[in-house]
Design an enzyme around this catalytic site. Structure first.
Site, PDB file in Angstrom:
ATOM      1  CD  GLU A 263     -39.835  37.143 -11.043  1.00 40.48           C
ATOM      2  OE1 GLU A 263     -39.835  36.805 -12.168  1.00 40.48           O
ATOM      3  OE2 GLU A 263     -39.062  38.014 -10.440  1.00 40.48           O
ATOM      4  CD  GLU A 312     -41.952  45.615 -14.466  1.00 38.63           C
ATOM      5  OE1 GLU A 312     -41.475  46.316 -13.439  1.00 38.63           O
ATOM      6  OE2 GLU A 312     -41.815  44.262 -14.699  1.00 38.63           O
ATOM      7  CE  LYS A 315     -38.920  43.905 -15.955  1.00 37.03           C
ATOM      8  NZ  LYS A 315     -39.372  42.868 -15.225  1.00 37.03           N
ATOM      9  CD  GLU A 320     -38.186  39.970 -19.613  1.00 38.33           C
ATOM     10  OE1 GLU A 320     -39.007  39.965 -18.939  1.00 38.33           O
ATOM     11  OE2 GLU A 320     -37.267  39.021 -19.576  1.00 38.33           O
TER      12      GLU A 320
END
Length: 339
Positions: A263, A312, A315, A320
């Site tokens: 990542e 996302e 999250k 995040e």
């Protein structure tokens, strides 16, 4: 004898030359994948996402759980896949070889036509959390299941750079005491299987953790002021982060291991230093930079997975939520050159 006659008289030499050329390009071409996070709402259909990967020439994917619809969509796509064994499954898989065999059968062996590259047992498992007690045994059980199924897929786990300390300069890097005893059996296992260690590397977090001493341009690959570490010179924080983990591995019996950066990315909003422009700068510079290795491991492309394909919004905390390169309608948030 002329060169052309030598080649014509030796088909084996031609084969060897072709292999050599292929090997050269494999080590110098970028090795870029993208993590497919699915904690967004709305989110596109997996078959559309696989089509988007192919359209944008993204040849590798990381998938954080064995989502059946996505695995089905990947069949015949030629996209190479890192598939995670989710953290909540580790205790069950560690407790029973039969459970590990079943997991591999249902989520890997059943999906012929999917190019599984690695199975990652857990993501950022910490020694202090319950899953930490089961990580090593779960890795062993999954590897045994993969081997006995004849699948030839490497098994690993993904850690973050929080496992390391004394990382400035990078050559001083080592695993902190809690992680060292936790990871050394894992490192020995990976060495014995010739599997890489997966590491999530985020210069963004290093930068926001010490903005007084870390310039933004050093985190974004745009610095013109290198940092010297003995015989090594660092122009960016990504290399410094990566090589501090290599230094830690060398101190813990893992000097032969390769690191796959599982990542790395930059958020577009939600925290200090976030913007569409900074994310664009980081991601595009990262793609070009990893073609050439790091100071401790020069000349070999760094297999790297960008986080993430989509935002996302389920999250937390706020930062995040905004790591995606594409909107849910599959339009790019910013331009990315994946070549």
């Amino acid at each position: 004898m002329s060169e052309s006659r030598i080649l014509a008289s030796s088909p084996m030499l031609l084969i060897l030359l072709n292999l050599l050329i292929a090997s050269f390009f494999d080590t110098t071409a970028a090795q870029i994948g993208v993590c497919y996070g699915m904690l967004g709402d709305p989110r596109p259909n997996p078959s559309d996402v696989v089509a988007l990967y192919k359209q944008r020439n993204i040849q590798r994917m990381r998938l954080y759980d064995p989502n059946q619809e996505t695995l089905t969509a990947l069949r015949g796509s030629n996209i190479e896949l890192i598939l995670d064994v989710p953290k909540p499954d580790l205790e069950r898989i560690a407790s029973s070889q039969t459970e590990a065999d079943t997991w591999v059968r249902d989520n890997v062996k059943s999906y012929d036509g999917v190019r599984f590259r690695y199975i990652t047992v857990g993501n950022e498992v910490k020694p202090s959390e319950p899953a930490g007690r089961f990580l090593f045994q779960a890795m062993q059980n999954i590897e045994k299941a993969v081997s006995e199924a004849g699948l030839g897929v490497k098994v690993s786990t993904a850690i973050d750079t929080g496992a390391t300390m004394d990382t400035y300069p990078p050559s001083n890097g080592r695993f902190n005491d809690e992680y060292r005893s936790f990871l050394e059996p894992v490192i020995g296992f990976l060495v014995s299987k010739q599997s890489p260690l997966l590491v999530n590397i985020y210069p963004y977090f290093s930068y926001t953790g010490d903005m007084t001493n870390i310039p933004l341009d050093y985190a974004l690959f745009t610095s013109k002021s290198p940092v010297t570490d003995n015989q090594y010179s660092y122009n960016n924080l990504f290399d410094a982060n990566l090589d501090s983990v290599y230094a830690a591995l060398e101190k813990s019996g893992g000097e032969s291991l390769e690191i796959v950066v599982s990542e790395s990315g930059w958020p577009t909003e939600g925290g200090p230093g976030t913007s569409v422009e900074n994310a664009r700068t980081y991601v595009n510079n990262l793609i070009q930079h990893v073609k050439n290795g790091s100071p401790r491991r020069p000349g070999k492309a760094i297999e790297t997975y960008i986080f993430a394909m989509f935002d996302e919004n389920q999250k937390s905390p706020e930062f995040e939520k905004f790591w995606g390169m594409f909107l849910p309608n599959q339009q790019p948030k910013y331009d990315v050159n994946f070549d």
